[in-house]
Design an enzyme around this catalytic site. Structure first.
Site, PDB file in Angstrom:
ATOM      1  N   SER A 179     -28.031  -8.142   1.169  1.00 51.05           N
ATOM      2  CA  SER A 179     -27.156  -7.543   0.160  1.00 51.05           C
ATOM      3  C   SER A 179     -26.384  -6.342   0.681  1.00 51.05           C
ATOM      4  O   SER A 179     -26.890  -5.579   1.508  1.00 51.05           O
ATOM      5  CB  SER A 179     -27.980  -7.106  -1.053  1.00 51.05           C
ATOM      6  OG  SER A 179     -28.634  -8.198  -1.653  1.00 51.05           O
ATOM      7  N   HIS A 265     -31.068  -6.280  -8.510  1.00 50.07           N
ATOM      8  CA  HIS A 265     -32.213  -6.977  -7.914  1.00 50.07           C
ATOM      9  C   HIS A 265     -33.542  -6.343  -8.318  1.00 50.07           C
ATOM     10  O   HIS A 265     -34.529  -7.058  -8.527  1.00 50.07           O
ATOM     11  CB  HIS A 265     -32.064  -7.014  -6.394  1.00 50.07           C
ATOM     12  CG  HIS A 265     -30.968  -7.926  -5.929  1.00 50.07           C
ATOM     13  ND1 HIS A 265     -31.008  -9.290  -6.128  1.00 50.07           N
ATOM     14  CD2 HIS A 265     -29.798  -7.670  -5.288  1.00 50.07           C
ATOM     15  CE1 HIS A 265     -29.914  -9.832  -5.626  1.00 50.07           C
ATOM     16  NE2 HIS A 265     -29.167  -8.873  -5.117  1.00 50.07           N
TER      17      HIS A 265
END
Length: 327
Positions: A179, A265
């Site tokens: 990410s 997340h």
């Protein structure tokens, strides 16, 4: 196309509401309506492949928001047999993806996005690589409809995709992301500005010292050899600041992570697993986070516990490796 019309209408209202405040009421009403229509129970998960309709593939290229798809060849590589792409669709918009995720099947946790999506023309035994893969890396999640902003179903997408992958590829042992850290530089610039104005930052002395050491670096535009040209000392400062930022920087007045991708997340129950120096060597990677990227691990046995700790108490799950980067 009535549903699509209303989704696009709300996207327009979101753009115009500052210029015409009276539209805010209509925008809020539309959001409430769309939130009920786009309940997760109505959404359909579909896998997108190179054999999907060309019109749909064109929309993937247009809607990709994390790592731009450069060409049809680039898209074909991302849809190869050792890759997966899944999207949510709504019955009222059957030809429009709402949100989609791109997945790579690899060995171990990947740390560089350029390597992950680069050409693999020399590799002939892709099927063998699939059978040997032990990790699914989620490297791009893109919301495709601006008119559905604030209506969240990305968390459901990841969980559904994990279920699909477990069913089809039971030998997979790990599910992780690669990410970006999109707000790191924004946060650093804000703190450095406060330090320059001699304002109270509330930061530990070591964090302020590391920020001052990086001040010259923040003014640089990325050269072709960035960040490889950065000194070891400066690299240590960046890694330290990145770890501290992900673990401690919070939204004003809240106990949630300042970084939007981290918040997404962590809310889903993931753990900050590993930081990757030079994870994104492109200009946008340098601009966002000096090329740093982060892996969030979805440990299936701890997802619910991590989610409850983060949402209820603001506690962030972090691996020992990331903790060791703090001084």
């Amino acid at each position: 196309q009535g549903v699509k019309f209303l989704v696009d209408l709300r996207a327009d209202l979101l753009r115009w509401r500052k210029e015409a405040p009276g539209l805010a009421i209509l925008e809020r009403d539309l959001k409430t309506l769309l939130a009920s229509w786009f309940d997760i129970g109505f959404l359909e998960l579909q896998r997108i492949t190179w054999n999907s309709p060309a019109a749909l593939l064109e929309k993937l290229i247009a809607y990709e928001a994390v790592h731009a798809i450069q060409s049809w060849d680039d898209l074909k590589r991302r849809l190869a047999s050792d890759r997966r792409c899944f999207a949510f669709f709504h019955p009222g918009m059957p030809n429009e993806p709402l949100i989609f995720v791109e997945v790579a099947l690899v060995n171990g946790i990947a740390g560089n996005v350029d390597v992950l999506i680069q050409s693999r023309d020399q590799e002939t035994d892709i099927e063998g690589k699939i059978s040997d893969a032990d990790t699914a890396i989620f490297y791009s999640i893109s919301n495709a409809q601006a008119g559905l902003a604030g209506i969240s179903f990305g968390d459901f997408l990841i969980k559904r995709v994990v279920g699909e992958l477990q069913r089809d590829l039971p030998h997979l042992k790990q599910f992780a992301t690669l990410s970006p850290i999109p707000a790191l530089r924004t946060w650093m610039d804000r703190q450095l500005d406060a330090i320059a104005r001699e304002q109270e930052t509330g930061l530990p002395t070591m964090v302020e010292a590391a920020l001052r050491d990086c001040q010259e670096l923040t003014a640089l535009t990325p050269a072709a050899d960035m960040p490889d040209a950065v000194s070891e000392q400066m690299r240590g400062n960046i890694e330290f600041l990145c770890a501290w930022y992900l673990m401690n920087a919070k939204r004003p007045g809240m106990e949630t992570a300042f970084d939007p991708v981290a918040h997404f997340h962590l809310s889903n129950g993931a753990r900050i697993e590993r930081l990757n120096w030079n994870g994104n060597g492109k200009e946008n990677g340098w601009t966002q986070s000096f090329g740093m990227m982060v892996n969030y691990l979805y440990d299936l046995s701890n997802i619910e516990k991590n989610h409850e700790s983060y949402v209820g108490q603001g506690k962030i799950a972090v691996s020992s490796g990331v903790k060791r980067l703090l001084r």
